[in-house]
Design a protein around this motif. Structure first.
Motif, mmCIF file in Angstrom:
data_model
loop_
_atom_site.group_PDB
_atom_site.id
_atom_site.type_symbol
_atom_site.label_atom_id
_atom_site.label_comp_id
_atom_site.label_asym_id
_atom_site.label_seq_id
_atom_site.Cartn_x
_atom_site.Cartn_y
_atom_site.Cartn_z
ATOM 1 N N MET A 75 131.770 62.846 98.363
ATOM 2 C CA MET A 75 131.373 62.437 99.768
ATOM 3 C C MET A 75 130.035 61.838 99.750
ATOM 4 S SD MET A 75 133.199 65.450 101.951
ATOM 5 C CE MET A 75 132.241 66.885 101.646
ATOM 6 N N PRO A 76 130.059 60.597 99.617
ATOM 7 C CA PRO A 76 128.666 60.005 99.514
ATOM 8 C C PRO A 76 128.015 59.833 100.816
ATOM 9 C CG PRO A 76 130.333 58.463 98.458
ATOM 10 C CD PRO A 76 131.001 59.799 99.124
ATOM 11 N N ASP A 77 126.583 60.346 100.822
ATOM 12 C CA ASP A 77 125.784 60.719 102.092
ATOM 13 C C ASP A 77 125.917 61.805 102.659
ATOM 14 O OD1 ASP A 77 124.927 57.788 101.369
ATOM 15 O OD2 ASP A 77 126.637 56.869 102.718
ATOM 16 N N PHE A 78 126.839 62.677 102.219
ATOM 17 C CA PHE A 78 126.975 63.874 103.062
ATOM 18 C C PHE A 78 126.298 64.890 102.293
ATOM 19 C CE2 PHE A 78 129.313 67.772 104.444
ATOM 20 C CZ PHE A 78 129.523 67.408 105.983
ATOM 21 N N TYR A 79 125.920 64.917 101.224
ATOM 22 C CA TYR A 79 125.219 65.900 100.515
ATOM 23 C C TYR A 79 124.024 65.238 99.888
ATOM 24 C CZ TYR A 79 129.295 69.059 100.760
ATOM 25 O OH TYR A 79 130.103 69.869 101.304
ATOM 26 N N ALA A 80 122.764 65.961 99.749
ATOM 27 C CA ALA A 80 121.623 65.166 98.940
ATOM 28 C C ALA A 80 122.193 65.136 97.574
ATOM 29 C CB ALA A 80 120.323 66.404 99.104
ATOM 30 N N GLU A 81 121.463 64.059 96.809
ATOM 31 C CA GLU A 81 121.701 63.626 95.515
ATOM 32 C C GLU A 81 121.552 64.849 94.575
ATOM 33 O OE1 GLU A 81 122.740 60.838 92.503
ATOM 34 O OE2 GLU A 81 123.018 60.978 94.755
ATOM 35 N N GLY A 82 122.493 65.135 93.863
ATOM 36 C CA GLY A 82 122.559 66.032 92.815
ATOM 37 C C GLY A 82 122.698 67.344 93.500
ATOM 38 N N GLU A 83 123.098 67.650 94.760
ATOM 39 C CA GLU A 83 123.575 68.835 95.123
ATOM 40 C C GLU A 83 124.953 68.828 95.435
ATOM 41 O OE1 GLU A 83 121.176 69.796 98.667
ATOM 42 O OE2 GLU A 83 119.366 69.912 97.392
ATOM 43 N N TYR A 84 125.697 70.122 95.386
ATOM 44 C CA TYR A 84 127.117 70.268 95.846
ATOM 45 C C TYR A 84 127.242 71.607 96.461
ATOM 46 C CZ TYR A 84 126.290 73.526 91.691
ATOM 47 O OH TYR A 84 125.826 74.529 90.926
ATOM 48 N N ASP A 85 128.429 71.904 96.938
ATOM 49 C CA ASP A 85 128.829 73.132 97.770
ATOM 50 C C ASP A 85 130.001 73.672 96.993
ATOM 51 O OD1 ASP A 85 128.371 75.087 99.474
ATOM 52 O OD2 ASP A 85 129.194 74.132 101.286
ATOM 53 N N LEU A 86 130.227 75.013 97.288
ATOM 54 C CA LEU A 86 131.259 75.508 96.618
ATOM 55 C C LEU A 86 131.773 76.627 97.601
ATOM 56 C CD1 LEU A 86 129.955 76.826 93.305
ATOM 57 C CD2 LEU A 86 131.512 75.088 93.732
ATOM 58 N N SER A 87 133.371 76.751 97.545
ATOM 59 C CA SER A 87 133.875 77.668 98.358
ATOM 60 C C SER A 87 135.075 78.288 97.384
ATOM 61 C CB SER A 87 134.533 77.178 99.655
ATOM 62 O OG SER A 87 133.884 76.772 100.643
ATOM 63 N N GLY A 88 135.503 79.547 97.762
ATOM 64 C CA GLY A 88 136.631 80.182 96.868
ATOM 65 C C GLY A 88 137.407 80.896 97.640
ATOM 66 N N PHE A 89 138.637 81.065 97.048
ATOM 67 C CA PHE A 89 139.930 81.585 97.884
ATOM 68 C C PHE A 89 140.544 82.410 96.997
ATOM 69 C CE2 PHE A 89 138.731 77.439 99.124
ATOM 70 C CZ PHE A 89 138.403 77.458 100.646
ATOM 71 N N ALA A 90 140.795 83.739 97.114
ATOM 72 C CA ALA A 90 141.451 84.690 96.296
ATOM 73 C C ALA A 90 142.726 85.189 97.150
ATOM 74 C CB ALA A 90 140.643 85.511 95.610
#
Length: 385
Positions: A188-203
Motif C-alpha cells: 500500500m504505497p504512501d500508507f506506511y513509512a518507507e521500509g516499515e511494515y505491520d503484522l497481524s496474526g490469527f490462530a
C-alpha cells in the motif's frame, strides 16, 4: 503461504450478510474469504501511538503507560461496551461450538515492538512474536492450535525482508505444532513509512467440550504456577520506547550490568508455551490459565477467576530479569505501573490444585522451569506479599 498476482474477480458474495470479500487495495498478494456466522470479540489489544518523547509523567513521579499513549482503563471500558453487543467476551480466546468440541480462535499483532525491529534491523525474531501472541492465548482454554494465518502490510514490498519475517512465522508455527495455512500480503504505497511494515496474526485451535479450561472450579487455596518469560515479550513497548528516550541510551548500548545490548534484549522473541502447557494440562489438576500480556498480573490473572476470588503473589518467588529492573530505574516507574504493564519475568500463570502443584514443581527439576508464585484467596484483585 498462499500467493497470487491475478486480478481480483468480481465479488460473487455481495448479497451475503455472512461472507466478506476483500477488494484489492493497490496490490493484494494473498486473499482470504471469511465465514463469520457469530463473531465474538475475545479481548482488546492496546497499542500506543505517536513518537517517543523524552519527558516524565505530568505529575512528575515517573513514566507511565498512559503517558506513552496507551490507556488500559479506556481499553477496559471499550471491552465493557462491546460486551453489551456480544455477550460472552473477556476470555483469552473466543470459543465456537463444533460437535463435541470447541474451536478456539485468537488474533493479535506485535504492536510498537515493530518500531524497534526497524531501528535495530532485527527482523528474524518478530514472526515468532506474532505467532506466540495468538497461540499462547488460545492454549489458555486447553486448545491445541490447528492453523495460523498472517497479514503482512507494507508501503513497498521488500521481498528479502518479507521472506525473513515469514520464515520466522513458519518457525513459530513449528514451535506450536500448527500449520501456516495462508494469509495476505498487502502493498500500500504512501500508507506506511518507507521500509516499515505491520503484522497481524490469527490462530485457531480445538479442544473437546469436556476438556475446556475455564476457571469455573478454582477455589481459595489453589496454587499459582508461573512459567518464565524471555523478557518483555510483545507488550509495553510504547512505555519501553519512552523510557529508552528518557535514559539517553541507544539500542546499541549494553543493558547495564549485562553482556548484551538493549536492542538484543528487547528483541528477544516471545516464548511459545503451547507444548509445555498442553503437557502440564495432561497431568491433571490445571483449573485456569492466564497469558500475561498487556495489563500484567493486575489485569490478566483475575480474568480466569470466579467472582469473589483473587490472588496473592509472592514477590520474591522468582528472579525478575534485569531488563525490567533497568526499565523501572531508568524511567522511575512505580511498582504498580510495572506490574500492570509488563510480565515481570512470568509469561504464563497456571492455577492448579495444591496436589497438582507439587507434581508440576517436582517434574520441573531439569525438564523446564516453573515457580510457585502465589495462591488463590477469598478476596478479589491481586495483592503482593
Amino acid at each position: 503461504m498462499i500467493a497470487s498476482m491475478k486480478a481480483a474477480p468480481a465479488n460473487p458474495f455481495a448479497a451475503s450478510p455472512t461472507l466478506s470479500f476483500n477488494k484489492p487495495d493497490d496490490t493484494k498478494l494473498r486473499r482470504v474469504i471469511c465465514f463469520s456466522p457469530a463473531p465474538l470479540f475475545s479481548k482488546l489489544s492496546l497499542r500506543g501511538k505517536g513518537g517517543v518523547l523524552a519527558q516524565m509523567s505530568k505529575d512528575g513521579v515517573g513514566l507511565t503507560y498512559k503517558d506513552a499513549g496507551v490507556d488500559i482503563d479506556a481499553g477496559s471500558e471499550l471491552v465493557r461496551r462491546i460486551a453489551k453487543m456480544a455477550p460472552g467476551i473477556g476470555g483469552f480466546g473466543g470459543l465456537f461450538p463444533l460437535g463435541d468440541s470447541f474451536l478456539v480462535a485468537g488474533t493479535d499483532g506485535v504492536g510498537t515492538k515493530l518500531k524497534l525491529a526497524f531501528e535495530t534491523g532485527i527482523h528474524d525474531t518478530i514472526g515468532i512474536d506474532l505467532v506466540a501472541m495468538s497461540v499462547n492465548d488460545i492454549v489458555t482454554s486447553g486448545a491445541k492450535p490447528l492453523f495460523f494465518l498472517d497479514y503482512f502490510a507494507t508501503s513497498r514490498l521488500d521481498v528479502d525482508l518479507a521472506e525473513k519475517v515469514i520464515k520466522d512465522i513458519v518457525d513459530g508455527c513449528q514451535q506450536s505444532d500448527c500449520a501456516l495455512l495462508g494469509g495476505e500480503t498487502a502493498e500500500m504505497p504512501d500508507f506506511y513509512a518507507e521500509g516499515e511494515y505491520d503484522l497481524s496474526g490469527f490462530a485457531v485451535g480445538i479442544v473437546k467440550n469436556d476438556s475446556v479450561i475455564d476457571g469455573k472450579n478454582i477455589v481459595a487455596g489453589d496454587v499459582l504456577i508461573g512459567l518464565p518469560s524471555s523478557g518483555v515479550h510483545s507488550n509495553g513497548f510504547s512505555l519501553v520506547r519512552r523510557v529508552l528516550a528518557h535514559s539517553g541510551l541507544s539500542l546499541k548500548d549494553q543493558l547495564p550490568g549485562e553482556a548484551i545490548t538493549l536492542g538484543e534484549t528487547m528483541m528477544a522473541p516471545t516464548v511459545i508455551y503451547v507444548k509445555q502447557v498442553l503437557d502440564l494440562i495432561s497431568k491433571g489438576g490445571v483449573k485456569g490459565i492466564a497469558h500475561i500480556t498487556g495489563g500484567g498480573f493486575t489485569d490478566n490473572i483475575p480474568r480466569v477467576f470466579p467472582k469473589g476470588l483473587g490472588a496473592v503473589i509472592y514477590k520474591d518467588s522468582w528472579n525478575i530479569p534485569a531488563v525490567f529492573k533497568w526499565i523501572q530505574e531508568a524511567g522511575n516507574v512505580e511498582d504498580a505501573e510495572m506490574r500492570r504493564t509488563f510480565n515481570m519475568g512470568i509469561g504464563m500463570v497456571l492455577v492448579v490444585s495444591a496436589e497438582a502443584s507439587d507434581k508440576i514443581l517436582k517434574d520441573a527439576n531439569g525438564a523446564y522451569k516453573a515457580y510457585r508464585i502465589g495462591e488463590v484467596v477469598s478476596s478479589e484483585g491481586v495483592s503482593y506479599s
